[in-house]
Write an enzyme that holds these catalytic residues in place. Structure first.
Site, PDB file in Angstrom:
ATOM      1  N   ARG A  75      -5.035   9.576   7.284  1.00  0.00           N
ATOM      2  CA  ARG A  75      -6.195   8.966   6.637  1.00  0.00           C
ATOM      3  C   ARG A  75      -7.055   8.250   7.667  1.00  0.00           C
ATOM      4  O   ARG A  75      -6.582   7.740   8.669  1.00  0.00           O
ATOM      5  CB  ARG A  75      -5.694   7.990   5.571  1.00  0.00           C
ATOM      6  CG  ARG A  75      -6.772   7.487   4.614  1.00  0.00           C
ATOM      7  CD  ARG A  75      -6.131   6.892   3.369  1.00  0.00           C
ATOM      8  NE  ARG A  75      -7.120   6.279   2.500  1.00  0.00           N
ATOM      9  CZ  ARG A  75      -7.359   4.976   2.453  1.00  0.00           C
ATOM     10  NH1 ARG A  75      -6.663   4.151   3.216  1.00  0.00           N
ATOM     11  NH2 ARG A  75      -8.254   4.475   1.641  1.00  0.00           N
ATOM     12  N   LYS A  91       7.462   2.908   5.653  1.00  0.00           N
ATOM     13  CA  LYS A  91       6.736   4.140   5.378  1.00  0.00           C
ATOM     14  C   LYS A  91       7.615   5.363   5.609  1.00  0.00           C
ATOM     15  O   LYS A  91       8.230   5.523   6.655  1.00  0.00           O
ATOM     16  CB  LYS A  91       5.486   4.230   6.254  1.00  0.00           C
ATOM     17  CG  LYS A  91       4.642   5.463   5.959  1.00  0.00           C
ATOM     18  CD  LYS A  91       3.318   5.435   6.699  1.00  0.00           C
ATOM     19  CE  LYS A  91       2.497   6.679   6.402  1.00  0.00           C
ATOM     20  NZ  LYS A  91       1.159   6.649   7.031  1.00  0.00           N
ATOM     21  N   ARG A 101      -1.373  -4.269   2.622  1.00  0.00           N
ATOM     22  CA  ARG A 101      -0.224  -4.792   3.345  1.00  0.00           C
ATOM     23  C   ARG A 101       0.327  -5.996   2.594  1.00  0.00           C
ATOM     24  O   ARG A 101      -0.420  -6.829   2.101  1.00  0.00           O
ATOM     25  CB  ARG A 101      -0.619  -5.263   4.762  1.00  0.00           C
ATOM     26  CG  ARG A 101      -1.252  -4.174   5.611  1.00  0.00           C
ATOM     27  CD  ARG A 101      -0.237  -3.184   6.111  1.00  0.00           C
ATOM     28  NE  ARG A 101      -0.873  -2.122   6.860  1.00  0.00           N
ATOM     29  CZ  ARG A 101      -1.082  -2.154   8.158  1.00  0.00           C
ATOM     30  NH1 ARG A 101      -0.717  -3.213   8.859  1.00  0.00           N
ATOM     31  NH2 ARG A 101      -1.664  -1.144   8.774  1.00  0.00           N
TER      32      ARG A 101
END
Length: 325
Positions: free
Chosen positions: A117, A182, A317
């Site tokens: 992205r 992640k 975040r």
């Protein structure tokens, strides 16, 4: 291409994790041991650990299961193309979108120009992860593509659950997390004209066996091999499960849009009901994350009340981490 074919043949021979002498490898390829050594160097440049031990030969650091286009195609109805070496699976489909059947899939073992992205590069070492993209023609048009990456994330989690992988969560708008780390990222590229069908290229990179030295992302990460522990990952079975799940959920999305998946998303949201911050350029918005709305926008409960945010340069975040995570 011939150079790649030689490297791929060597990798196929070494994939069982056993030692093979340079002489043996050269005989199989019809080349000299010096040529084998040169090819091994090229393989190492792809991010593959290959060791040479005097008197034994070459060995991979760990056995490698290669993707098998024929095997995958036997288990899905989508047209499947496997390119061991490619610039980008997304770019491959972008360049051919007008000629593809909806649901067409491109897989790769190695991407030289993988991207994520906001134009970020996605490091893609050979055989270490799963890189694949799907083309989908959305008859409802460009506006209906809003929130598509959210639905694809749900499909990934459902596929993983079917393979016995639990507790994977979603991070708005396009990441998959496991225990706040992640695991995978999704990239959706949309093209088309107003009033016409939208052409969607949906790509994903999932960490399977990623090494510390391969990581270029600036946040905590994990791999599916760490999540599954001693259970072995069958990369072909994983590819089949994801292709099937994506296809099923995209068909459902065509009927209901994002509205049909809000409850599912909120149940899988890694940050729901937690203090978060949204970064939009130089602007930072803090609040309690409350899931998504009927447009796929993320909802934050702030001092001004519930606010929605969608698209662009938004990242999420947790404030439970340090600001530079």
């Amino acid at each position: 291409m011939k150079t790649h074919q030689a490297k791929l043949k060597i990798l196929s021979l070494l994939s069982d994790g056993q030692f093979y002498s340079g002489e043996y490898l050269g005989e199989q390829l019809g080349v000299s041991r010096a040529a084998v050594s040169k090819h091994i160097k090229g393989i190492q440049d792809w991010g593959v650990d290959v060791f040479r031990v005097q008197g034994k030969g070459y060995q991979l650091a760990q056995p490698m299961q290669l993707l098998d286009e024929h095997l995958i195609q036997q288990h899905v109805s989508n047209p499947v193309t496997l390119h061991p070496i490619i610039d980008s699976t997304n770019q491959y489909l972008v360049e051919r979108a007008g000629d593809l059947e909806s649901g067409a899939v491109c897989l790769a073992e190695y991407q030289s120009k993988g991207r994520g992205r906001r134009g970020r590069q996605w490091n893609s070492p050979f055989g270490a992860n799963l890189y694949f993209s799907m083309y989908w023609k959305l008859e409802a048009g460009m506006a209906a593509a809003m929130g598509l990456s959210l639905v694809v994330g749900i499909a990934v989690i459902e596929a993983l659950k079917a393979l016995g992988v639990d507790d994977v969560k979603l991070k708005w708008p396009n990441d998959l997390y496991y225990q706040d780390k992640k695991l995978a990222g999704i990239l959706v590229e949309v093209s088309g004209q107003a009033g016409d069908a939208a052409h969607l290229i949906i790509g994903m990179g999932m960490n399977l066996f990623m090494r510390q030295e391969d990581i270029t992302i600036d946040q905590p990460w994990t791999t599916l091999s760490q999540v599954m522990g001693e259970h072995l990952i069958d990369r072909n079975e994983l590819a089949v499960a994801l292709i099937r799940s994506w296809t099923d959920i995209l068909r459902g999305y065509e009927e209901t849009g994002i509205a049909g998946f809000i409850d599912a998303w909120n149940s899988m949201d890694n940050f729901i009901n937690r203090p978060v911050k949204l970064l939009m350029g130089d602007q930072v918005v803090r609040g309690i994350e409350r899931g998504i709305d009927t447009h796929g926008a993320v909802l934050l409960e702030t001092e001004e009340g519930i606010r929605s945010f969608v698209g662009g340069e938004i990242s999420l975040r947790s404030d439970e981490k340090q600001d530079d995570n």
